[in-house]
Design an enzyme around this catalytic site. Sequence first.
Site, short mmCIF file in Angstrom:
data_model
loop_
_atom_site.label_atom_id
_atom_site.label_comp_id
_atom_site.label_asym_id
_atom_site.label_seq_id
_atom_site.Cartn_x
_atom_site.Cartn_y
_atom_site.Cartn_z
N GLY B 45 8.51 -25.89 8.81
CA GLY B 45 8.73 -25.96 7.25
C GLY B 45 8.30 -27.76 7.09
O GLY B 45 7.85 -27.65 5.63
N HIS B 46 7.42 -28.22 7.68
CA HIS B 46 6.88 -29.52 7.40
C HIS B 46 5.47 -29.67 8.01
O HIS B 46 5.44 -30.11 9.22
CB HIS B 46 8.00 -30.58 7.95
CG HIS B 46 7.37 -31.99 7.44
ND1 HIS B 46 6.32 -32.65 7.94
CD2 HIS B 46 7.95 -32.92 6.61
CE1 HIS B 46 6.15 -34.05 7.42
NE2 HIS B 46 7.10 -34.00 6.49
N PHE B 47 4.46 -29.39 7.26
CA PHE B 47 4.54 -28.79 6.05
C PHE B 47 4.40 -27.27 6.25
O PHE B 47 3.69 -26.94 7.28
CB PHE B 47 3.58 -29.32 4.98
CG PHE B 47 3.64 -30.89 4.87
CD1 PHE B 47 4.56 -31.32 3.79
CD2 PHE B 47 3.18 -31.65 5.64
CE1 PHE B 47 4.88 -32.86 3.85
CE2 PHE B 47 3.14 -33.09 5.39
CZ PHE B 47 4.29 -33.66 4.46
#
Lengths: 84, 142
Positions: B45-47
Amino acid sequence: MNREEAISKLKDIVKPYVKDQEAFEKLNESTDFINDLKINSANLVDIVLDVEEAFGIEIDNVSMEKMTSVDAALEIIDTKLAEK
Amino acid sequence: MIKDEIISKLPYSKPFLFVDEIVRIDENGVEGTFFFDENLDFYKGHFKENPVTPGVILTETMAQIGLVCLGIFLLDDQFNSETVIGLTSTEMEFLKPVSPNEKVTVISEKVYFRFGKLKCKVAMKNERGEEVCSGTIAGMIV
């Protein structure tokens, strides 16, 4: 060192850690570092270390725990200076 | 031997353990490494579609190696499973991104250890020896 000089030195030391500027302007002997100035308790260690340097004294664990207000700090500074 | 013992005393486990090895440790500082495996969960999720190690994770890695490992070493027998520690402040600058599958080295130098509070100057380097982040971290026994 007279009391006014000691308070002024102490004021310079605590200034960077103060969260309540209004209380800082009105700082007097009964000012409490945590309850009045809203200083993070972890920063009391930094204040004690800066006091040691500024006044040329060594502060022990027992004194450290008592040093939570201006008058307590002044009393400890006086005692330690007298012991020198 | 002492180095492995410190790692075994760390109060973290996967997926939040960010210490692989302690390279050097003495009363003035510590140096340790961590490999950021590409399968670590936060990369999803990052990124989105572009995995980069989050700054908070770099900060955590610096705190675990630079502050907690050194703190355990300094406290020696006074540190046990009942000891509660807390982070009290961080001041960090981030200079370069850290990608998945990079190994980083954290170098920490003690500023002071007094009244149960440890403050260190910490820097992280990548495998090319470039500084990726640096700053000051403090924590204490609570």
